[in-house]
Structure formats: structure tokens, C-alpha cells
Write a protein that holds these residues in place. Structure first.
Motif, mmCIF file in Angstrom:
data_model
loop_
_atom_site.group_PDB
_atom_site.id
_atom_site.type_symbol
_atom_site.label_atom_id
_atom_site.label_comp_id
_atom_site.label_asym_id
_atom_site.label_seq_id
_atom_site.Cartn_x
_atom_site.Cartn_y
_atom_site.Cartn_z
ATOM 1 N N THR A 169 0.871 -1.381 0.240
ATOM 2 C CA THR A 169 0.047 -0.610 -0.386
ATOM 3 C C THR A 169 0.955 1.058 -0.425
ATOM 4 O O THR A 169 1.309 2.263 -0.576
ATOM 5 C CB THR A 169 -0.711 0.221 1.432
ATOM 6 O OG1 THR A 169 -1.717 -1.504 0.961
ATOM 7 C CG2 THR A 169 -1.803 1.201 1.596
ATOM 8 N N GLU A 170 1.826 1.426 0.474
ATOM 9 C CA GLU A 170 2.639 2.670 1.288
ATOM 10 C C GLU A 170 3.542 2.979 -0.332
ATOM 11 O O GLU A 170 3.693 3.871 -0.916
ATOM 12 C CB GLU A 170 3.492 2.317 2.554
ATOM 13 C CG GLU A 170 2.769 2.937 3.479
ATOM 14 C CD GLU A 170 1.948 1.715 3.745
ATOM 15 O OE1 GLU A 170 2.653 0.366 3.964
ATOM 16 O OE2 GLU A 170 0.896 1.154 4.142
ATOM 17 N N VAL A 171 3.927 1.322 -0.924
ATOM 18 C CA VAL A 171 4.456 1.906 -2.379
ATOM 19 C C VAL A 171 3.972 2.093 -3.526
ATOM 20 O O VAL A 171 4.169 2.915 -4.069
ATOM 21 C CB VAL A 171 5.279 0.473 -2.190
ATOM 22 C CG1 VAL A 171 5.787 0.398 -3.287
ATOM 23 C CG2 VAL A 171 6.326 -0.004 -1.527
ATOM 24 N N VAL A 172 2.584 1.852 -3.746
ATOM 25 C CA VAL A 172 1.585 1.636 -4.323
ATOM 26 C C VAL A 172 1.418 3.584 -4.056
ATOM 27 O O VAL A 172 1.467 4.625 -5.442
ATOM 28 C CB VAL A 172 0.555 1.261 -4.222
ATOM 29 C CG1 VAL A 172 -0.941 1.792 -4.656
ATOM 30 C CG2 VAL A 172 1.065 0.459 -4.690
ATOM 31 N N THR A 173 1.164 3.866 -2.879
ATOM 32 C CA THR A 173 0.584 5.004 -2.997
ATOM 33 C C THR A 173 2.039 6.270 -2.987
ATOM 34 O O THR A 173 1.110 7.094 -4.070
ATOM 35 C CB THR A 173 0.262 5.371 -1.374
ATOM 36 O OG1 THR A 173 -0.972 4.777 -1.163
ATOM 37 C CG2 THR A 173 -0.432 6.767 -1.029
ATOM 38 N N ALA A 174 2.811 5.998 -2.898
ATOM 39 C CA ALA A 174 4.438 6.552 -3.178
ATOM 40 C C ALA A 174 4.706 6.724 -4.396
ATOM 41 O O ALA A 174 5.518 8.182 -5.037
ATOM 42 C CB ALA A 174 5.426 5.708 -2.412
ATOM 43 N N SER A 175 4.121 5.318 -5.271
ATOM 44 C CA SER A 175 4.521 5.808 -6.573
ATOM 45 C C SER A 175 3.703 6.665 -7.713
ATOM 46 O O SER A 175 4.086 7.309 -8.023
ATOM 47 C CB SER A 175 4.805 4.193 -7.045
ATOM 48 O OG SER A 175 3.661 3.459 -6.401
#
Length: 224
Positions: A169-175
Motif C-alpha cells: 500500500t505505501e509503495v503504491v501510494t508513493a509511486s
């Protein structure tokens, strides 16, 4: 955030669980600083060493980040997410490559397994995403876009794939934030009508192609 006073047995494990719950339930959000060590000692009714050991354990698991001289910050919402973030690092290309692997299969499964209720939810999230993009509400767009992609994966009804993606989730949001222009002008818009329509039509091959294409565009953009 009120934390319950712990029992004397297994203090470190109890503190770890309470700190983990505070993050999981949204009491402490990603990027925020948690209460100081003295504050946690007073609230939990345990010794300084117990708090320190619990924070150290959650830092090693990737849930928290200790910044020397600044405090301790929430880094991820779960240990799974923390592990994935460590594997991906902060490299945007790696994050997009991992997203592609999971989202292509997620879209394929969603086109086969989605329910009418889930399709309605996808359409709702898609409309929210497009409205935020149109109105240049950057933070709302990033949140709605990430939620849309998670909802697509959930529609596939593969519990393991969904859990893996939730950990991202955090990786997706950051990307999403990194690849979206803050002005969200027409030239920067990335459309998801194709993915939504393929899932609605129960066309798994087209859904997979649509999911791959927009991520391939983002990856190609890193080389331009």
C-alpha cells in the motif's frame, strides 16, 4: 491515543502489540511521529527499557523508523508492508515493476471473479479518482487512485494476492504520488477507463493488457 495499562507478564510483547494496533487502526498514521519514550512509559505503566525494546523490535520489522535526535516515526502499516518497502527500497522503477507483476494478474482475476457489487464500487472509486484529477486535488487523487488499484486486486478473490498487494500500500501510494504531476493537467492524465471496462465486460485478457499498458507507460517515462 489511550493505551491500556499492561500486565506484568510478557511486557515487551504486550507493548509491541499495542503499538502495532495503534498503527493498524489509524491512530498513528504513516509519516507521523509517535509519542516520546517518556510519554509511552507514563501511558503504558512500564519501564523505559521495555518501551525501548518494543520500539526497537518494530523498527527492525519495518513498522517504525527511529530518527536519531528527532524521534520515532510510523514507516508502514504492517510488517508485511515494511518488508516489501525494504525490498523495493526507494527506487521508483522497482516499485513500478512490482506493481506491474501484481496488478496485471489482479486485473485478470478481477475480470473473471468480480461481483456486481464490487463492480459498482470500482466505478465509484474510478469516478472519485477522475473528479480529483479533473479538479487538480492532488492528495485526493493519489488516495483515490491507490484505492482503485487495491479494489481491482480485491475483486480477484485471491486472498494471498490481496494480502501481498495490501502490504504494498505505501509503495503504491508513493509511486502514484511520484508519477502524478501536482497540477494534474490534461497532458499528465492517465486514464483507467480501459481497465474498468474490461473488468465490466468480464474480459480477463483485455484487463491484463490494460493494467500492463499504463504501468509500462510510467516505466518508459522514467527513461525519457
Amino acid at each position: 491515543m489511550p493505551l491500556a495499562t499492561t500486565r506484568r507478564a510478557g511486557l515487551v510483547d504486550q507493548v509491541i502489540e499495542q503499538l502495532r494496533d495503534a498503527v493498524r487502526q489509524g491512530e498513528w498514521r504513516i509519516g507521523t511521529r509517535i509519542p516520546t519514550e517518556p510519554e509511552l512509559v507514563a501511558t503504558l505503566g512500564v519501564g523505559r527499557n521495555t518501551v525501548r525494546e518494543a520500539v526497537r523490535a518494530l523498527s527492525h520489522s519495518g513498522l517504525l523508523e527511529v530518527r536519531q535526535g528527532d524521534g520515532t516515526y510510523v514507516r508502514a502499516t504492517s510488517e508485511v508492508s515494511g518488508a516489501i518497502r525494504r525490498l523495493c527500497g526507494t527506487e521508483l522503477r522497482e516499485a513500478l515493476q512490482v506493481r506491474r507483476m501484481l496488478e496485471v494478474e489482479g486485473a485478470r482475476l478481477a475480470a473473471t471473479a468480480r461481483t456486481e457489487e464490487e463492480l459498482a464500487r470500482l466505478r465509484e472509486l474510478h469516478d472519485q479518482r477522475d473528479a480529483a484529477q479533473r479538479e487538480a486535488r492532488f492528495d485526493d487523487f493519489v488516495h483515490a487512485d491507490a484505492e482503485f488499484h487495491l479494489a481491482v486486486v480485491r475483486c480477484g478473490h485471491n486472498a494471498l494476492l490481496t494480502e501481498l498487494y495490501r502490504g504494498l500500500t505505501e509503495v503504491v501510494t508513493a509511486s502514484v504520488a511520484a508519477t502524478a504531476n501536482e497540477k494534474l493537467g490534461p497532458a499528465e492524465r492517465i486514464e483507467h477507463h480501459g481497465i474498468l471496462n474490461a473488468i465490466a465486460d468480464r474480459d480477463p485478457a483485455r484487463a491484463a493488457v490494460e493494467a500492463a499498458e499504463f504501468l509500462d507507460e510510467l516505466l518508459a517515462g522514467l527513461d525519457s
